[in-house]
Design a protein around this motif. Structure first.
Motif, PDB file in Angstrom:
ATOM      1  N   SER A 100      49.882  33.760  66.414  1.00 45.63           N
ATOM      2  CA  SER A 100      49.610  32.562  67.216  1.00 45.63           C
ATOM      3  C   SER A 100      50.599  31.431  66.935  1.00 45.63           C
ATOM      4  O   SER A 100      50.474  30.343  67.495  1.00 45.63           O
ATOM      5  CB  SER A 100      48.175  32.075  66.990  1.00 45.63           C
ATOM      6  OG  SER A 100      48.007  31.676  65.648  1.00 45.63           O
ATOM      7  N   HIS A 101      51.601  31.710  66.082  1.00 43.11           N
ATOM      8  CA  HIS A 101      52.679  30.732  65.857  1.00 43.11           C
ATOM      9  C   HIS A 101      53.897  31.135  66.693  1.00 43.11           C
ATOM     10  O   HIS A 101      55.035  30.905  66.284  1.00 43.11           O
ATOM     11  CB  HIS A 101      53.063  30.666  64.373  1.00 43.11           C
ATOM     12  CG  HIS A 101      51.927  30.301  63.474  1.00 43.11           C
ATOM     13  ND1 HIS A 101      52.031  30.312  62.099  1.00 43.11           N
ATOM     14  CD2 HIS A 101      50.657  29.909  63.736  1.00 43.11           C
ATOM     15  CE1 HIS A 101      50.872  29.951  61.559  1.00 43.11           C
ATOM     16  NE2 HIS A 101      50.019  29.706  62.543  1.00 43.11           N
TER      17      HIS A 101
ATOM     18  N   LYS B  36      37.099  31.869  57.773  1.00 41.84           N
ATOM     19  CA  LYS B  36      37.796  32.546  56.679  1.00 41.84           C
ATOM     20  C   LYS B  36      37.366  31.979  55.323  1.00 41.84           C
ATOM     21  O   LYS B  36      36.862  32.684  54.484  1.00 41.84           O
ATOM     22  CB  LYS B  36      39.305  32.378  56.828  1.00 41.84           C
ATOM     23  CG  LYS B  36      39.915  33.087  58.020  1.00 41.84           C
ATOM     24  CD  LYS B  36      41.425  33.006  57.915  1.00 41.84           C
ATOM     25  CE  LYS B  36      42.182  33.319  59.169  1.00 41.84           C
ATOM     26  NZ  LYS B  36      41.619  34.250  60.099  1.00 41.84           N
TER      27      LYS B  36
ATOM     28  N   SER C 252      38.448  29.623  68.465  1.00 47.02           N
ATOM     29  CA  SER C 252      38.982  30.391  67.326  1.00 47.02           C
ATOM     30  C   SER C 252      40.193  29.644  66.776  1.00 47.02           C
ATOM     31  O   SER C 252      40.661  28.672  67.395  1.00 47.02           O
ATOM     32  CB  SER C 252      39.410  31.792  67.781  1.00 47.02           C
ATOM     33  OG  SER C 252      40.565  31.685  68.580  1.00 47.02           O
ATOM     34  N   GLY C 253      40.709  30.133  65.657  1.00 40.53           N
ATOM     35  CA  GLY C 253      41.935  29.552  65.108  1.00 40.53           C
ATOM     36  C   GLY C 253      43.103  29.750  66.068  1.00 40.53           C
ATOM     37  O   GLY C 253      43.926  28.849  66.258  1.00 40.53           O
TER      38      GLY C 253
ATOM     39  N   ALA D 169      41.446  37.356  54.623  1.00 41.38           N
ATOM     40  CA  ALA D 169      41.137  36.575  55.824  1.00 41.38           C
ATOM     41  C   ALA D 169      39.642  36.466  56.059  1.00 41.38           C
ATOM     42  O   ALA D 169      39.215  35.896  57.059  1.00 41.38           O
ATOM     43  CB  ALA D 169      41.794  37.216  57.043  1.00 41.38           C
TER      44      ALA D 169
ATOM     45  N   SER E  51      40.944  28.076  61.266  1.00 40.94           N
ATOM     46  CA  SER E  51      39.746  28.768  61.728  1.00 40.94           C
ATOM     47  C   SER E  51      38.638  28.444  60.729  1.00 40.94           C
ATOM     48  O   SER E  51      38.907  28.022  59.606  1.00 40.94           O
ATOM     49  CB  SER E  51      39.986  30.277  61.890  1.00 40.94           C
ATOM     50  OG  SER E  51      40.760  30.776  60.849  1.00 40.94           O
TER      51      SER E  51
ATOM     52  N   GLY F 158      50.517  30.156  57.027  1.00 41.56           N
ATOM     53  CA  GLY F 158      50.570  31.510  57.553  1.00 41.56           C
ATOM     54  C   GLY F 158      49.404  32.326  57.071  1.00 41.56           C
ATOM     55  O   GLY F 158      48.410  31.780  56.570  1.00 41.56           O
TER      56      GLY F 158
ATOM     57  N   SER G 173      44.426  27.853  58.111  1.00 40.92           N
ATOM     58  CA  SER G 173      43.313  28.805  58.283  1.00 40.92           C
ATOM     59  C   SER G 173      42.929  29.497  56.977  1.00 40.92           C
ATOM     60  O   SER G 173      41.760  29.708  56.709  1.00 40.92           O
ATOM     61  CB  SER G 173      43.697  29.872  59.302  1.00 40.92           C
ATOM     62  OG  SER G 173      43.631  29.337  60.592  1.00 40.92           O
TER      63      SER G 173
ATOM     64  N   ASP H 148      49.012  25.094  59.757  1.00 37.52           N
ATOM     65  CA  ASP H 148      47.881  25.992  60.032  1.00 37.52           C
ATOM     66  C   ASP H 148      47.316  26.368  58.668  1.00 37.52           C
ATOM     67  O   ASP H 148      47.918  27.155  57.924  1.00 37.52           O
ATOM     68  CB  ASP H 148      48.368  27.227  60.796  1.00 37.52           C
ATOM     69  CG  ASP H 148      47.233  28.208  61.086  1.00 37.52           C
ATOM     70  OD1 ASP H 148      46.160  28.085  60.450  1.00 37.52           O
ATOM     71  OD2 ASP H 148      47.431  29.100  61.921  1.00 37.52           O
TER      72      ASP H 148
ATOM     73  N   GLY I 254      35.347  30.504  64.744  1.00 32.81           N
ATOM     74  CA  GLY I 254      35.693  29.334  65.536  1.00 32.81           C
ATOM     75  C   GLY I 254      36.904  28.642  64.947  1.00 32.81           C
ATOM     76  O   GLY I 254      37.458  29.090  63.933  1.00 32.81           O
TER      77      GLY I 254
END
Ligand code: PLP
Length: 439
Positions: free
Chosen positions: A141-142, A242, A110-111, A48, A239, A187, A215, A213, A249
């Motif tokens: 966050s999902h 990463k 953020s993400g 990450a 985000s 994910g 990210s 997503d 952010g």
């Protein structure tokens, strides 16, 4: 726009600021010095994480972060936003160009905030969400696990097969049963590529919106090392720190031919969720997005997937099981179910060798999140190191041997292989970064 030398303005302010800080707060400055040294003495394989471009760090210090201005360029609720309006327009344009999006919002802090804006802004109360099960690689966050939102939003979760792909039969039957308003793909621990067309078909079964997503894979997508979600998804979130070498952010993008317009995303972020954005971060996002459009970044992203393949092959050759059987991305998830060592213990032992990885749940993990039966590795940083393929192969073999020995219960203190790995990791970390990347 022609630029006067930085020394005349912001750079002079930084120098004064650094000098004043060093005098006023030596404790903090010492911690910063140690953090800086750590980056050059340890190899960061946290999937990450990624290296931050030094121009990104500099952009954050240009002074934009001190501007207060809610709203959007040309439509602010405070005066004095002329410069930050242009900064935000630049970042939006670069995000749209890089990802081929029909609209972008660069304000999410953020993400997680980006995802929350979508959930709170596009859904009506009570409308259900379908997302990937947390232990199968989803994200809090999902609307998963102990996220606050789980108390307010109905959610159901699909799973991945042993091959690391969504179980299409289960996905379709859940879609028919739950009738989600929003289906989320992507994910935080998915080593295999995402087939966005499969998710589009499933979303269409229920007339659901589809959000990806990305990210973890936004750099791969930008560089063409992973398929783009844009032709299939209504909204894309990511985000920016990463895999985009950017600041902390988030970013929201409108998919092509989507009913979700940029105006809808804008309203969802402000006034829906946030107030004044961080214009320092937005300036830094603009810098990162420009870098991500260039060849140095693209080559690194292709190296990231290649190195991940080398690491995965080495682990498999040492008998370490891998979730999904391998990887198509920068990410590998080693499955230590039934092993003598937990993910947390392997994380600790590797940290002592100068290699950072993180403990991670694996599908149907019998252990708790604080212990876990998995370790997650990623190659975002390694891909920017000035190392050769031979060095990476030798490192991968040593790392795999250590993981296999720890898994089998060998004490880290007695592990000769761990000593060899320590020396190798130190050597790689000292190599610095590839030409064209100032980290
Ligand atoms: C898939 C995914 N989405 C969102 C996030 C949250 O991003 P942030 O830390 O920017 O809130 C993460 C964090 O690791 C993630 O893995």
């Amino acid at each position: 726009m022609t630029a006067a030398p930085l020394e005349a303005g912001p750079a002079a302010a930084w120098q004064e600021g650094f000098a004043a800080l060093a005098a006023a707060d030596p404790t903090l400055v010492e911690l910063a010095r140690r953090q800086h040294t750590a980056r050059r003495t340890r190899l960061n394989l946290v999937a990450a994480a990624g290296p931050t471009l030094s121009e990104v760090v500099a952009a954050q210090a240009l002074g934009f972060g001190s501007v207060t201005a809610e709203g959007y360029p040309g439509r602010r609720y405070h005066p004095g936003a002329e410069q930050v309006d242009e900064v935000e327009r630049l970042a939006v344009r670069r995000a749209e160009d890089l990802f081929g999006a029909q609209g972008a919002n660069v304000q999410p802090l953020s993400g997680s905030a980006a995802n929350l804006a979508v959930l709170s802004g596009l859904l009506k109360p009570g409308e259900p969400v379908l997302s990937l099960e947390l232990s199968h690689g989803g994200h809090l966050s999902h609307v998963s696990g102990r996220a606050n939102l789980s108390r307010w939003v109905e959610s159901a979760h699909y799973h991945l097969t042993a091959a690391g792909e969504p179980d299409e039969d289960e996905l379709l039957s859940l879609v028919r049963e739950v009738r989600p308003r929003l289906l989320i793909c992507g994910g935080s621990a998915c080593p295999r590529k995402i087939d966005f067309a499969v998710f589009r078909r499933a979303a269409d079964e229920a007339g659901a919106l589809l959000m990806a997503d990305i990210s973890h894979i936004s750099g791969l997508v930008a560089a063409g090392a992973h398929a783009s979600p844009m032709p299939y998804c209504d909204v894309v979130s990511t985000s920016t720190y990463k895999q985009l070498c950017g600041p902390r952010g988030g970013l929201l993008l409108c998919g092509r031919r989507s009913p979700v317009t940029r105006a809808m995303l804008d309203r969802a972020v402000f006034p829906g969720l946030q107030g004044t954005p961080d214009f320092g971060a937005i300036a830094a996002k603009a810098v990162a997005l420009r870098f991500a459009a260039g060849p140095v970044f693209a080559e690194a992203m292709h190296r990231a997937t290649r190195y991940a393949g080398v690491l995965a092959d080495a682990l498999a050759a040492s008998g370490v099981a891998l979730v999904g059987g391998g990887t198509d991305t920068h990410l590998i998830l080693a499955d230590l179910r039934g092993a003598a060592a937990t993910g947390a213990q392997v994380e600790d032992a590797l940290r002592a060798c100068g290699v950072l990885v993180n403990k991670n749940l694996v599908p149907d993990d019998p252990r708790q999140a604080g212990e876990t039966s998995g370790i997650r590795l990623g190659t975002n940083e390694l891909a920017f190191r000035a190392v050769t393929d031979d060095q990476v192969a030798a490192f991968a073999a040593e790392l795999a041997e250590v993981v296999a020995r720890l898994r089998d219960g060998e004490s880290p203190r007695e592990c000769q292989a761990a000593r060899r790995l320590t020396a190798t990791a130190e050597g790689l970390a000292a190599e610095g970064f590839v030409a064209g990347f100032s980290g």
